[in-house]
Structure formats: C-alpha cells, structure tokens
Write a protein that holds these residues in place. Structure first.
Motif, mmCIF file in Angstrom:
data_model
loop_
_atom_site.group_PDB
_atom_site.id
_atom_site.type_symbol
_atom_site.label_atom_id
_atom_site.label_comp_id
_atom_site.label_asym_id
_atom_site.label_seq_id
_atom_site.Cartn_x
_atom_site.Cartn_y
_atom_site.Cartn_z
ATOM 1 N N ARG A 95 0.857 -1.185 0.000
ATOM 2 C CA ARG A 95 0.000 0.000 0.000
ATOM 3 C C ARG A 95 0.888 1.228 0.000
ATOM 4 O O ARG A 95 1.866 1.305 0.729
ATOM 5 C CB ARG A 95 -0.881 0.010 1.239
ATOM 6 N N ARG A 96 0.534 2.141 -0.802
ATOM 7 C CA ARG A 96 1.312 3.369 -0.865
ATOM 8 C C ARG A 96 0.791 4.346 0.176
ATOM 9 O O ARG A 96 -0.408 4.501 0.347
ATOM 10 C CB ARG A 96 1.216 3.989 -2.247
ATOM 11 N N ARG A 97 1.723 4.949 0.795
ATOM 12 C CA ARG A 97 1.356 5.977 1.769
ATOM 13 C C ARG A 97 1.200 7.299 1.038
ATOM 14 O O ARG A 97 2.000 7.628 0.173
ATOM 15 C CB ARG A 97 2.410 6.111 2.846
ATOM 16 N N ARG A 98 0.221 8.006 1.440
ATOM 17 C CA ARG A 98 0.038 9.329 0.851
ATOM 18 C C ARG A 98 1.041 10.282 1.510
ATOM 19 O O ARG A 98 1.179 10.314 2.725
ATOM 20 C CB ARG A 98 -1.359 9.846 1.060
#
Length: 103
Positions: A95-98
């Motif tokens: 999951r990419r962190r914002r």
C-alpha cells in the motif's frame, strides 16, 4: 503393450479365415496369438456387415477423438496448475502511503 502388425499382414490373414482355415493352424504358422486372430476375424465380420458392432472406420475416428480429448484434458490440467501456481506466488504491491504535504 500389444504387438502391432502391419495392415497388410492383417488383411492377408483375415482373407484366409473365411475359407475354412483353422485359426490354430494359422497361429502356429505365423506366430500370431489365436486371440489376436479371433479379434481380427470378428472385426472383419463386423466390417462386412455379417454381425453387429462398430466398423473399423468408425472405431478409428473414435480412437482419434479419444486421443484428442485426452490431449485437451492434459492441456487444461497444465493451465489450471499454472493458474494455481501464479495465484500462490502473486505479488501484491504494498500500500502506498500518501505523502503529507505541509505548506
């Protein structure tokens, strides 16, 4: 595995059977098993329409169809195995962190 004979040999021997030659004598002369000669004789009678059964032409087509079905089933099995292997080893991206941008 059963021994395979050339079609010409089979035809020559089968042509002798209706003339009253004894199967045991032909088997002793040729070295071909009596059971094989009786099977050839029965198939010749089916092909001639004397007795009921599946003619050679239809049996050959049926055999070819069975071989094709077996090949397709083997291909399907390989495809399923490959799909299962892919699903087991599938890489899920993290999951990419914002990024929090502060102004």
């Amino acid at each position: 595995m059963p021994r395979m004979y050339r079609a010409g040999v089979c035809r020559q021997i089968v042509s002798r059977l209706p003339w009253g030659e004894v199967v045991a004598a032909i088997a002793a002369e040729t070295g071909i098993a009596q059971a094989t000669l009786f099977r050839w004789k029965r198939q010749a009678l089916i092909d001639a329409g004397v007795i009921q059964g599946i003619p050679s032409v239809e049996a050959d087509e049926l055999g070819t169809a069975h071989e094709r079905i077996a090949a397709l089933e083997a291909e399907l099995t390989l495809t399923r195995d490959a799909c299962e292997l892919f699903n087991e080893r599938a890489v899920v991206p993290p999951r990419r962190r914002r990024a929090i941008v502060e102004d």
